[in-house]
Write a protein that holds these residues in place. Structure first.
Motif, mmCIF file in Angstrom:
data_model
loop_
_atom_site.group_PDB
_atom_site.id
_atom_site.type_symbol
_atom_site.label_atom_id
_atom_site.label_comp_id
_atom_site.label_asym_id
_atom_site.label_seq_id
_atom_site.Cartn_x
_atom_site.Cartn_y
_atom_site.Cartn_z
ATOM 1 N N GLY A 64 -12.197 -37.264 45.932
ATOM 2 C CA GLY A 64 -11.203 -36.571 45.126
ATOM 3 C C GLY A 64 -10.359 -37.467 44.248
ATOM 4 N N GLY A 65 -10.401 -38.785 44.479
ATOM 5 C CA GLY A 65 -9.637 -39.712 43.659
ATOM 6 C C GLY A 65 -8.147 -39.709 43.948
ATOM 7 N N MET A 66 -7.709 -39.114 45.067
ATOM 8 C CA MET A 66 -6.286 -39.077 45.424
ATOM 9 C C MET A 66 -6.039 -40.062 46.565
ATOM 10 S SD MET A 66 -5.568 -34.956 45.232
ATOM 11 C CE MET A 66 -7.147 -34.494 45.987
ATOM 12 N N VAL A 67 -5.594 -41.250 46.221
ATOM 13 C CA VAL A 67 -5.373 -42.303 47.211
ATOM 14 C C VAL A 67 -4.038 -42.059 47.899
ATOM 15 C CG1 VAL A 67 -5.137 -44.774 47.607
ATOM 16 C CG2 VAL A 67 -6.734 -43.928 45.875
ATOM 17 N N SER A 68 -4.100 -41.719 49.178
ATOM 18 C CA SER A 68 -2.905 -41.417 49.959
ATOM 19 C C SER A 68 -2.757 -42.442 51.069
ATOM 20 C CB SER A 68 -3.005 -40.009 50.551
ATOM 21 O OG SER A 68 -1.985 -39.793 51.507
ATOM 22 N N ILE A 69 -1.529 -42.876 51.309
ATOM 23 C CA ILE A 69 -1.248 -43.737 52.458
ATOM 24 C C ILE A 69 -0.271 -43.029 53.401
ATOM 25 C CG2 ILE A 69 -1.742 -45.924 51.330
ATOM 26 C CD1 ILE A 69 1.195 -46.264 50.792
ATOM 27 N N GLY A 70 -0.290 -41.690 53.319
ATOM 28 C CA GLY A 70 0.584 -40.909 54.183
ATOM 29 C C GLY A 70 -0.120 -39.804 54.928
ATOM 30 N N GLN A 71 -1.435 -39.941 55.129
ATOM 31 C CA GLN A 71 -2.166 -38.897 55.849
ATOM 32 C C GLN A 71 -1.783 -38.835 57.323
ATOM 33 O OE1 GLN A 71 -3.006 -37.212 53.091
ATOM 34 N NE2 GLN A 71 -4.630 -36.435 54.407
#
Length: 358
Positions: A64-71
């Protein structure tokens, strides 16, 4: 040249063989509680949680191209909902596992209204801040133990052997479901639309793809998977605390597993989870040297294997256990076994003198 002589092919001989091998392995694995040791089941549950969480991060960022560091926000939220349903509502904790995942998916909808107002690096930092808000919120709820956490008391009346066996079967079912659902999604038209959004949102929207709706759907699905992993992990762990549930280490570990295995590939999180579990089991006693080893391995892989270990194997030997790429193959029986990417077929068609008219 008649274009009807070509068929769209997505499977491979290896993937079709894998289906039967996987079915045998799953059936064999389901019998482990009948003859295996309890330590083996606990290790599998741990690997399953790592894998599911890493796969959902890979779906969100790699596809999806959404880099999250809060999953970890949804990981911990799913765990806490499972515990509250079990301890306070009288719900069987094993039934509460999917309910905790569903709650994480529901809370992801209002959270997305805040997170999607940000982009790029701001989105990544914003998700981390959101996870910290979750951690501080649960740390101030005395009913669930506050900052020190609490124990899952709903399982006290269940024998240890039964508890471990059911937890193992739940983990096995969650792994199979996660792989199947992600694979089927990526093979669908929505999966193709997701890849287009990842490559270029403006171009995808110009082709009629509902970008905002697709991103929300993927974000909610990734939250559901993270909540599922969290609820499953704390059923096996029997205790939860804000620092353990909402630690940024969960996302850091997921990034490590996906990068090592291969981002944007279903096999990547599986390979990465196995490697991470092995390193964690056999080298964690070395303290800071263990962390240095993880960092060194990540640096080596990113320099020499830019697409991960499985990505390298796929490029080198053509391995693809879960193929999602669409290919064109000749219908001619003599050439039906030969397939090529659509771009190469298009080039061959362009070389034909009457290709454009055909």
């Amino acid at each position: 040249m008649n274009p009807r002589t070509f068929d769209v092919v997505r499977g491979t001989d290896a993937s079709r063989s894998l289906l039967w091998v996987a079915a045998v392995l799953v059936i064999g694995a389901a019998t482990l509680p009948l003859w295996g040791e309890s330590s083996w089941m606990r290790e599998f549950v741990e690997i399953a949680c790592y894998f599911i969480f890493a796969m959902m991060w890979n779906l969100l960022a790699g596809y999806g191209g959404m880099v999250s560091i809060g999953q970890q926000a949804f990981f911990g939220f799913g765990g806490y909902v499972m515990l509250m349903l079990g301890n306070f509502a009288g719900v069987n904790p094993f039934v509460a596992i999917p309910l905790g995942a569903l709650a994480a998916a529901l809370i992801a909808v209002p959270v997305s209204f805040v997170a999607f107002r940000l982009a790029g690096g701001y989105f990544a930092i914003g998700t981390w801040v959101i996870a910290e808000v979750f951690r501080l919120s649960f740390a101030n709820v005395s009913a669930v133990g506050g900052g020190s956490g609490t124990t899952l008391t709903a399982l006290r009346g269940i024998e240890r052997a039964t508890r471990e066996s059911v937890t193992y079967w739940m983990a096995l079912a969650c792994v199979v479901a996660a792989i199947a659902l992600v694979y089927l999604f990526l093979r669908s038209k929505r999966g193709l639309a997701l890849l287009a959004i990842r490559d270029n949102e403006v171009a995808a929207e110009s082709q009629g793809i509902p970008v905002a709706r697709m991103k929300l759907a993927v974000y909610v699905v990734a939250a559901f998977g993270a909540g599922l992993a969290g609820a499953l992990y704390f059923v096996g762990n029997l205790r939860i605390s804000p620092d353990a549930a909402f630690s940024v280490n969960w996302t850091a570990f997921a990034i490590f597993m996906v990068v090592i295995g291969g981002i944007g590939r279903i096999e990547g999180p599986l390979v990465g989870a196995l490697i991470f579990w092995a390193l964690n089991k056999f080298l964690s006693d070395y303290g800071t040297w263990y962390l240095l080893g993880l960092g060194l391995l990540a640096i080596v892989v990113t320099i020499f294997f830019k697409q991960g270990l499985w990505g390298y194997a796929q490029q080198r030997w053509g391995w693809s256990l879960f193929p999602t790429q669409r290919r064109l193959a000749l219908r001619d029986p003599a050439a039906s076994k030969r397939s090529m990417p659509a771009a190469r077929v298009a080039e061959k068609l362009e070389l034909h003198p009457h290709a454009k008219h055909q």
